[in-house]
Design a protein around this motif. Structure first.
Motif, short mmCIF file in Angstrom:
data_model
loop_
_atom_site.label_atom_id
_atom_site.label_comp_id
_atom_site.label_asym_id
_atom_site.label_seq_id
_atom_site.Cartn_x
_atom_site.Cartn_y
_atom_site.Cartn_z
N ASP A 13 19.47 -81.30 -13.92
CA ASP A 13 19.16 -79.95 -14.41
C ASP A 13 20.32 -79.43 -15.26
N ASN A 14 20.06 -79.20 -16.53
CA ASN A 14 21.11 -78.74 -17.44
C ASN A 14 21.14 -77.22 -17.60
N GLY A 15 20.28 -76.53 -16.88
CA GLY A 15 20.21 -75.07 -17.01
C GLY A 15 21.41 -74.37 -16.41
N ARG A 16 21.60 -73.13 -16.84
CA ARG A 16 22.69 -72.30 -16.32
C ARG A 16 22.19 -71.31 -15.27
N ASP A 17 20.98 -71.55 -14.79
CA ASP A 17 20.40 -70.64 -13.80
C ASP A 17 20.14 -71.33 -12.47
N SER A 18 20.73 -72.50 -12.27
CA SER A 18 20.48 -73.25 -11.04
C SER A 18 21.62 -73.08 -10.04
N ASP A 19 21.33 -73.43 -8.79
CA ASP A 19 22.35 -73.34 -7.76
C ASP A 19 23.51 -74.31 -8.01
N VAL A 20 23.22 -75.50 -8.51
CA VAL A 20 24.28 -76.47 -8.77
C VAL A 20 25.23 -75.95 -9.85
N TRP A 21 24.66 -75.35 -10.91
CA TRP A 21 25.51 -74.78 -11.97
C TRP A 21 26.37 -73.66 -11.43
N ALA A 22 25.77 -72.77 -10.66
CA ALA A 22 26.51 -71.62 -10.12
C ALA A 22 27.68 -72.08 -9.26
N LEU A 23 27.44 -73.04 -8.40
CA LEU A 23 28.50 -73.52 -7.50
C LEU A 23 29.61 -74.22 -8.27
N ALA A 24 29.24 -74.96 -9.31
CA ALA A 24 30.23 -75.65 -10.12
C ALA A 24 31.08 -74.68 -10.92
N ASN A 25 30.59 -73.46 -11.09
CA ASN A 25 31.31 -72.45 -11.86
C ASN A 25 31.84 -71.32 -10.99
N ASN A 26 32.10 -71.64 -9.74
CA ASN A 26 32.77 -70.74 -8.79
C ASN A 26 31.95 -69.50 -8.42
N TYR A 27 30.63 -69.64 -8.40
CA TYR A 27 29.77 -68.57 -7.91
C TYR A 27 29.12 -69.00 -6.60
#
Length: 282
Positions: A221-235
């Motif tokens: 998933d390349n989106g910026r609205d996923s849980d994996v993206w959020a966690l990788a970006n300190n959210y």
């Protein structure tokens, strides 16, 4: 255990790592003053149990002295068993909120399907009990739960303050960073990410084969609205989850494409009518 008027809400706490895990202690400490706490948790680790229930042998429920001053019990069954027993045999009512965790390790993306932590929360949601599963992205028994405790309290307060929608269920994952480095939380979707799995084959001392499940986590998933993206970006990721697995888009499509039409070539069987003569009167 009925809630009296103006009394504190009843909060059920459970997990899948077991009642002795540091994670459940951390969750209890984070929210213990927000309600009347009751703990029912497995007596041993039950990670990866998913939504399993015990049907082949009896369940044991034992009082625990690990949390003095509150009702706490260890259960011989699965995380889902814990919730079922808590409602039926401990509380004798539905709690106002169910919290599961804090899990040692993440439950983002596809992990939600296998997770005992989330399945316990999902069981509560099925019964229309507002529920949250909390997971920290650190498998260590000595993990620092400070940031996870902060966000567990923030989200619990919001759940208690806001009137929740029916069957509300949240999957909350906390990145493994100090609280000062976490940027906040994001409401996310579940990423399409999974483990590329394989089994390592080995032999025991007697020469018999056995297998260890291993794998590498891959995010598709390349989106910026996923849980994996959020966690990788300190959210902190907050994903609203549902137990209804119906694919509604596909359902609509199939209703149009697979519309059932009666086959006129097949004739319905003709029922033979048998006339019965009335018995003659004597």
């Amino acid at each position: 255990m009925a809630k009296a008027k103006n009394s504190k809400p009843v909060i059920l706490i459970t997990n899948d790592d077991g009642i002795t895990s540091p994670g459940i202690r951390a969750l209890y400490e984070a929210v213990k003053d927000l309600g009347q706490i009751v703990i029912v948790a497995p007596d041993k680790p039950q990670s990866g149990m998913g939504h399993a229930i015990t049907i082949g042998h009896p369940l044991r429920l034992q009082p625990s002295d690990l949390f003095p001053g509150i009702d706490a019990y260890s259960c011989s069954g699965t995380p889902v068993d814990c919730v079922k027993l808590a409602v039926d045999k401990v509380l004798h009512r539905k709690p106002d909120l169910c919290l599961s965790g804090i899990n040692h390790g993440p439950n983002h993306s596809i992990n939600v399907i296998y997770s005992g932590t989330m399945s316990a929360a999902m069981e509560a949601a099925i019964e229309n009990i507002p529920a949250v599963g909390f997971s920290l992205m650190d498998h260590s028994i000595n993990a620092d739960f400070s940031a996870a405790q902060h966000y567990a309290r923030v989200i619990t307060e919001k759940m208690l303050k806001d009137k929740p929608t029916k069957h509300i269920l949240l999957n909350v994952n906390i990145p493994n960073f100090p609280l000062s480095e976490i940027k906040g939380y994001k409401i996310c979707k579940q990423a399409y990410a999974k483990y590329q799995e394989k089994f390592l084959e080995r032999k025991d001392p007697s020469g018999k084969k056995y297998y260890w499940l291993t794998g590498e986590f891959v995010n598709f998933d390349n989106g910026r609205d996923s849980d994996v993206w959020a966690l990788a970006n300190n959210y902190v990721s907050v994903v609203p989850v549902q137990f209804d697995l119906t694919n509604y888009d596909l359902k609509t499509k199939l209703e149009k494409q697979w519309k059932d039409k009666p086959d006129r070539s097949v004739k319905a069987p003709v029922k033979k009518i048998v006339k019965r003569s009335m018995p003659k009167s004597e």
